[in-house]
Design a protein around this motif. Structure first.
Motif, PDB file in Angstrom:
ATOM      1  N   PHE A 152       0.849  -1.423  -0.267  1.00 40.29           N
ATOM      2  CA  PHE A 152       0.140  -0.106  -0.205  1.00 40.29           C
ATOM      3  C   PHE A 152       0.725   0.811   0.204  1.00 40.29           C
ATOM      4  CE2 PHE A 152      -3.464  -3.263   1.297  1.00 40.29           C
ATOM      5  CZ  PHE A 152      -4.203  -2.485   1.943  1.00 40.29           C
TER       6      PHE A 152
ATOM      7  N   SER B 247      -0.017   5.446   1.064  1.00 40.41           N
ATOM      8  CA  SER B 247      -0.384   5.764   1.921  1.00 40.41           C
ATOM      9  C   SER B 247       0.309   7.411   2.856  1.00 40.41           C
ATOM     10  CB  SER B 247      -1.474   5.090   2.986  1.00 40.41           C
ATOM     11  OG  SER B 247      -2.261   6.244   3.636  1.00 40.41           O
TER      12      SER B 247
ATOM     13  N   LEU C 182      -7.774   2.094   4.364  1.00 40.43           N
ATOM     14  CA  LEU C 182      -6.644   0.745   4.577  1.00 40.43           C
ATOM     15  C   LEU C 182      -7.229  -0.463   5.583  1.00 40.43           C
ATOM     16  CD1 LEU C 182      -4.490  -0.700   4.969  1.00 40.43           C
ATOM     17  CD2 LEU C 182      -3.355   0.382   6.963  1.00 40.43           C
TER      18      LEU C 182
ATOM     19  N   VAL D 192       3.236  -0.780   3.904  1.00 43.25           N
ATOM     20  CA  VAL D 192       2.293   0.374   4.345  1.00 43.25           C
ATOM     21  C   VAL D 192       3.230   1.623   4.006  1.00 43.25           C
ATOM     22  CG1 VAL D 192       0.342   1.624   5.067  1.00 43.25           C
ATOM     23  CG2 VAL D 192       0.163  -0.467   5.489  1.00 43.25           C
TER      24      VAL D 192
END
Length: 329
Positions: free
Chosen positions: A156, A158, A169, A187
């Motif tokens: 991810f 972010s 998420l 992430v």
């Protein structure tokens, strides 16, 4: 028989009432939209909606916030807006813990505050306007499960700590919880700079075997194009890229096939409805701005106005591209 004076007065009354109602709004009514990353096209679209509502209601709209991702600078702009004693403030919250005291101070000072795009649920804001971000994350998660066949590593991109991104998420995690063969490797905090997404994508594309990344998921608007660029350069066409929002570049990458899909939001609607609601509150002030109306079953205020979301892929991308082109005209 009524006097001529009384008849004239009676005849004028509707006109006077009409003039009074038309005078409800004034350029002296000032409404602020406060956010970060104002240079992004997403926020330019939100500002367009905010300004359109200001034009309709004949009030003054002011825009405040840094061009980059800088929650501290956003707080400073919020404090300046509160000091100007506006009719209302619409704010997207980059960091809830940082901005909550400023929001509460605004409400204590008698300034109505509504959050948009990214909420501060623990603050004294009246309500939130925007995307159901958990549901949007689940929508994206379902597409990832379908494309990966329920198996593979994902990364991810972010900015952890920003409420709306954290909620997205969580939505993905909710879906992946029932598909244990999908693993979240990382992430990545892009820190408001899409170049960090590009660099990390290039790095992860070199990994093979059990560390191979099958899907890259962007939880905000700016990184979709740069992740697609990195994937294209390394000719990794077997990787799934999921973007966020309907930037023109993103829609182009969907047509090209580099991006599998994106999640559409409605920032124009958020900005327009935000000013509209603030105007209503200003002219019909509640007895108390500090009351928690979320626990009042007879409140005239909602807890949340959902502006809607959708998954955009090759099947419907032309519809969104046409709408975006018309909006720019």
């Amino acid at each position: 028989m009524p006097s001529v004076r009384k008849l004239v007065a009676f005849a004028l009354t509707p006109t006077l009432l009409l003039l009074t109602s038309c005078a409800r709004h004034s350029q002296s009514e000032v409404y602020y939209l406060v956010a970060t990353n104002m240079s992004l096209s997403y926020w330019k679209t939100a500002v367009t909606g905010f300004n359109a509502a200001a034009t309709r209601y004949k009030v003054t709209a002011k825009i405040a916030g840094p061009d980059n991702y800088d929650p501290q600078a956003e707080l400073q702009e919020l404090n300046k807006a509160v000091a100007a004693k506006p009719a209302g403030i619409l704010i997207s919250v980059a960091d809830e813990s940082l901005l909550k005291p400023g929001i509460d101070a605004a409400v204590e000072a008698g300034v109505p505050v509504i959050t948009m795009d990214s909420d501060a649920a623990t603050s004294r804001r009246l309500f939130f306007i925007g995307t159901n971000n958990v549901a949007a994350g689940r929508l994206g998660g379902q597409r990832i499960v379908e494309k990966l066949g329920g198996r593979g590593n994902v990364v991810f991109f972010s900015m952890p700590g920003q409420p709306n991104l954290d909620e997205r998420l969580q939505g993905f995690k909710d879906i992946f919880a029932t598909h244990p063969d999908i693993k979240i490797l990382d992430v990545v905090n892009i820190k408001g700079d899409a170049r960090n997404a590009f660099d990390n994508t290039e790095q992860y594309l070199t990994q093979t075997g059990i560390a191979r990344v099958a899907a890259f998921i962007c939880l905000e608007a700016s990184s979709g194009k740069t992740v697609a660029d990195a994937v294209r350069r390394q000719k990794a066409t077997d990787r799934v890229v999921l973007a966020w929002d309907v930037e023109q570049d993103t829609l182009g990458e969907i047509k090209d096939g580099t991006i599998e899909a994106t999640i559409s939001q409605k920032p124009y609607t958020m900005g327009f409805v935000g000013l509209k609601e603030l105007d209503e509150i200003f002219h019909n002030k509640p007895r108390s701005l500090t009351k928690d109306y979320s626990v009042d079953a007879f409140s005239e205020y909602p807890v949340f106005i959902d502006t809607g979301t959708a998954l955009v892929d090759k099947a419907n991308v032309d519809i969104y591209a046409k709408s975006a082109a018309e909006h720019q005209q």
